[in-house]
Design an enzyme around this catalytic site. Structure first.
Site, PDB file in Angstrom:
ATOM      1  NE  ARG A   1      19.626 -29.396   0.528  1.00  0.00           N
ATOM      2  CZ  ARG A   1      20.273 -28.289   0.824  1.00  0.00           C
ATOM      3  NH1 ARG A   1      21.493 -28.080   0.374  1.00  0.00           N
ATOM      4  NH2 ARG A   1      19.688 -27.378   1.569  1.00  0.00           N
TER       5      ARG A   1
ATOM      6  CG  ASP B   1      10.068 -26.454  -4.548  1.00  0.00           C
ATOM      7  OD1 ASP B   1      10.233 -27.043  -3.473  1.00  0.00           O
ATOM      8  OD2 ASP B   1       9.400 -25.402  -4.656  1.00  0.00           O
TER       9      ASP B   1
ATOM     10  CE1 TYR C   1       6.365 -19.794  -0.871  1.00  0.00           C
ATOM     11  CE2 TYR C   1       4.771 -21.104  -2.079  1.00  0.00           C
ATOM     12  CZ  TYR C   1       5.587 -20.925  -0.976  1.00  0.00           C
ATOM     13  OH  TYR C   1       5.626 -21.870   0.001  1.00  0.00           O
TER      14      TYR C   1
ATOM     15  NE  ARG D   1       7.960 -30.354   0.406  1.00  0.00           N
ATOM     16  CZ  ARG D   1       8.406 -29.306   1.086  1.00  0.00           C
ATOM     17  NH1 ARG D   1       9.314 -29.456   2.012  1.00  0.00           N
ATOM     18  NH2 ARG D   1       7.949 -28.107   0.822  1.00  0.00           N
TER      19      ARG D   1
ATOM     20  NE  ARG E   1      14.600 -30.294   4.855  1.00  0.00           N
ATOM     21  CZ  ARG E   1      13.976 -29.151   5.047  1.00  0.00           C
ATOM     22  NH1 ARG E   1      14.649 -28.072   5.367  1.00  0.00           N
ATOM     23  NH2 ARG E   1      12.664 -29.081   4.944  1.00  0.00           N
TER      24      ARG E   1
HETATM   25  O1  CP3 Z   1       6.978 -34.826  -2.458  1.00  0.00           O
HETATM   26  C1  CP3 Z   1       8.141 -34.992  -2.879  1.00  0.00           C
HETATM   27  O2  CP3 Z   1       8.958 -35.782  -2.325  1.00  0.00           O
HETATM   28  C2  CP3 Z   1       8.575 -34.287  -4.144  1.00  0.00           C
HETATM   29  C3  CP3 Z   1       9.355 -33.132  -3.917  1.00  0.00           C
HETATM   30  C4  CP3 Z   1       8.725 -31.836  -3.453  1.00  0.00           C
HETATM   31  C5  CP3 Z   1       9.479 -30.813  -2.812  1.00  0.00           C
HETATM   32  N1  CP3 Z   1       8.683 -29.725  -2.676  1.00  0.00           N
HETATM   33  C6  CP3 Z   1      10.883 -30.943  -2.409  1.00  0.00           C
HETATM   34  C7  CP3 Z   1      11.472 -29.983  -1.472  1.00  0.00           C
HETATM   35  C8  CP3 Z   1       7.421 -31.333  -3.618  1.00  0.00           C
HETATM   36  C9  CP3 Z   1       6.196 -32.026  -4.183  1.00  0.00           C
HETATM   37  C10 CP3 Z   1       7.427 -30.005  -3.132  1.00  0.00           C
HETATM   38  C11 CP3 Z   1       6.249 -29.135  -3.179  1.00  0.00           C
HETATM   39  C12 CP3 Z   1       6.301 -27.824  -2.553  1.00  0.00           C
HETATM   40  N2  CP3 Z   1       7.345 -26.944  -2.512  1.00  0.00           N
HETATM   41  C13 CP3 Z   1       5.199 -27.207  -1.946  1.00  0.00           C
HETATM   42  C14 CP3 Z   1       3.816 -27.776  -1.887  1.00  0.00           C
HETATM   43  C15 CP3 Z   1       3.715 -28.827  -0.883  1.00  0.00           C
HETATM   44  C16 CP3 Z   1       3.690 -28.308   0.514  1.00  0.00           C
HETATM   45  O3  CP3 Z   1       4.542 -28.744   1.287  1.00  0.00           O
HETATM   46  O4  CP3 Z   1       2.776 -27.531   0.805  1.00  0.00           O
HETATM   47  C17 CP3 Z   1       5.611 -25.945  -1.487  1.00  0.00           C
HETATM   48  C18 CP3 Z   1       4.780 -24.927  -0.755  1.00  0.00           C
HETATM   49  C19 CP3 Z   1       6.970 -25.795  -1.862  1.00  0.00           C
HETATM   50  C20 CP3 Z   1       7.841 -24.608  -1.655  1.00  0.00           C
HETATM   51  C21 CP3 Z   1       8.993 -24.920  -0.800  1.00  0.00           C
HETATM   52  N3  CP3 Z   1      10.037 -25.734  -1.168  1.00  0.00           N
HETATM   53  C22 CP3 Z   1       9.256 -24.424   0.495  1.00  0.00           C
HETATM   54  C23 CP3 Z   1       8.336 -23.506   1.270  1.00  0.00           C
HETATM   55  C24 CP3 Z   1      10.473 -24.960   0.887  1.00  0.00           C
HETATM   56  C25 CP3 Z   1      11.246 -24.611   2.133  1.00  0.00           C
HETATM   57  C26 CP3 Z   1      10.717 -25.273   3.326  1.00  0.00           C
HETATM   58  C27 CP3 Z   1      11.445 -26.538   3.546  1.00  0.00           C
HETATM   59  O5  CP3 Z   1      10.789 -27.566   3.772  1.00  0.00           O
HETATM   60  O6  CP3 Z   1      12.685 -26.491   3.540  1.00  0.00           O
HETATM   61  C28 CP3 Z   1      10.939 -25.813  -0.135  1.00  0.00           C
HETATM   62  C29 CP3 Z   1      12.179 -26.620  -0.147  1.00  0.00           C
HETATM   63  C30 CP3 Z   1      12.075 -28.060  -0.464  1.00  0.00           C
HETATM   64  N4  CP3 Z   1      11.265 -28.611  -1.416  1.00  0.00           N
HETATM   65  C31 CP3 Z   1      12.853 -29.099   0.139  1.00  0.00           C
HETATM   66  C32 CP3 Z   1      12.479 -30.298  -0.502  1.00  0.00           C
HETATM   67  C33 CP3 Z   1      13.043 -31.683  -0.269  1.00  0.00           C
HETATM   68  C34 CP3 Z   1      13.914 -28.908   1.207  1.00  0.00           C
HETATM   69  C35 CP3 Z   1      15.156 -28.410   0.552  1.00  0.00           C
HETATM   70  C36 CP3 Z   1      16.405 -28.694   1.321  1.00  0.00           C
HETATM   71  O7  CP3 Z   1      17.001 -29.754   1.115  1.00  0.00           O
HETATM   72  O8  CP3 Z   1      16.802 -27.823   2.109  1.00  0.00           O
END
Ligand code: CP3
Length: 346
Positions: A41, A77, A154, A28, A32
């Protein structure tokens, strides 16, 4: 200085070859905690950014411009392939993903589409091509997907879950439906990951973020065959990192499912984890993301502690044990990366 693509420290470490220092990237790493991300965003939703190749490429490069990272990961994602498969979801404000029609019955699962990601997720493939051009000779690009279990959870729960009651219920009580679901997801993931390789990613990470909720028995019985099928089905020309959290009791089984690198969270001692896995596989991890909220001397101490556990053995990729948290101080991220490079210099 431009680096020959076979000599990137990150890719060398994935192959357990010696490197001049330990390569580091952060799960990640685009997100943010960066003001550049928050500024974009304000104008676009998260999914709009994922689906626009130019924006996704731009966000991928934001942390690369700011920090001396050893790899980029494409901005997307794990849930992205689900929409074309017929599972709709949205990111509700402050709640994470919400699925309005979770699938829990055979007839729903039968309707899931096995997609052609090259065509139906072409925005991601285009974003990969843009980023590869930008990063040529600098650092390699990682592609990724969720693993079958984490995606199934999910789809069945309808969002994030605490106890996975519905997922485990379907898994053990309706095995035929579970098998159809896992087969379909696995087939899509094989196509999806291979399409990312054809578009230019130089490594892959499979995120099985929530599989740590399972007993070793259930993992072996209901999940391992599908994770293995995906990993076996992906072109071996790029290394694959197999990552999970809360997975200390599953490490040997995860290795059996496959991967050139096993990714571990901070709940295990990384030295013990590697000894258990065996040194014929590389390892990634495992700083607690919360340490980044502490003072820089604590960050440095923790970096040294993790590096010491590795005994200078080739095949360690430094990372957090899970994704970087919102509100993480940006200066601390820079200090972490510098500390990894400094203390691991050989
Ligand atoms: O690593 C990176 O920088 C690449 C981008 C990336 C995102 N999500 C961007 C993201 C990657 C590799 C993921 C993987 C992901 N997404 C996982 C597996 C990794 C982990 O953390 O366990 C999972 C479970 C998800 C599902 C997901 N996406 C959730 C549960 C959420 C909401 C929680 C949160 O952090 O807001 C997201 C949203 C998400 N994915 C954001 C980002 C940058 C935040 C979105 C925003 O800007 O509000």
């Amino acid at each position: 200085m431009r680096i020959n693509k076979d000599q990137y420290p990150f890719l060398r470490a994935c192959r357990r070859e010696a490197t001049e220092y330990t390569p580091v990237w952060l799960m990640r790493q685009a997100g943010r905690y960066m003001k550049e991300y928050r500024a974009l965003r304000k104008k676009y939703s998260f999914l709009e950014m994922c689906k626009n190749p130019e924006l996704a490429a731009k966000v991928t490069l934001q942390p690369i411009e700011r920090f001396k990272l050893d790899a980029a990961i494409i901005f997307s994602d794990i849930l992205i392939p689900l929409e074309p498969m017929g599972v709709e979801f949205e990111f509700a404000k402050g709640e994470g993903p919400v699925f309005h029609h979770p699938l829990r019955e055979r007839k729903d699962v039968e309707k899931l589409r096995v997609i052609e990601p090259e065509e139906e997720i072409s925005f991601l493939m285009k974003a990969i091509r843009i980023v590869r051009k930008e990063l040529e000779g600098e650092i390699p690009l990682i592609g990724f997907s969720g693993a079958p279990f984490t995606l199934a959870s999910y789809i069945i729960e309808g969002g994030h879950s605490k106890n996975y009651i519905l997922t485990k219920g379907l898994m053990v009580q309706d095995r035929p439906t579970w098998n159809v679901l896992m087969e379909k997801i696995s087939e899509v993931l094989i196509r999806y990951l291979n399409a990312q390789i054809r578009s230019g990613v130089q490594a892959l990470q499979l995120f099985d973020s929530w599989v740590g909720c399972l007993s070793p028995h259930d993992y072996e019985e209901y999940v391992l065959p599908y994770s293995k099928k995906v990993i076996d089905g992906v072109d071996k020309k790029v290394p694959l990192i197999h990552f999970a959290t809360s997975s200390s009791t599953l490490l040997e089984l995860m290795k059996r499912a496959g991967g050139d690198v096993i990714g571990v969270d901070w709940r295990v001692d990384i030295g013990e984890a590697w000894a258990r896995l065996g040194y014929d596989v590389a390892i990634q991890g495992n700083l607690d993301p919360v340490v980044l909220f502490g003072p820089v001397d604590l960050i440095e101490k923790e970096v040294k502690r993790i590096l010491d556990r590795m005994d200078g053995r080739p095949g360690h990729i430094f990372n957090l044990g899970h994704g970087i948290l919102p509100n993480t101080p940006v200066d601390h991220v820079a200090a972490l990366i510098e500390a990894v490079h400094h203390y691991s210099k050989r």
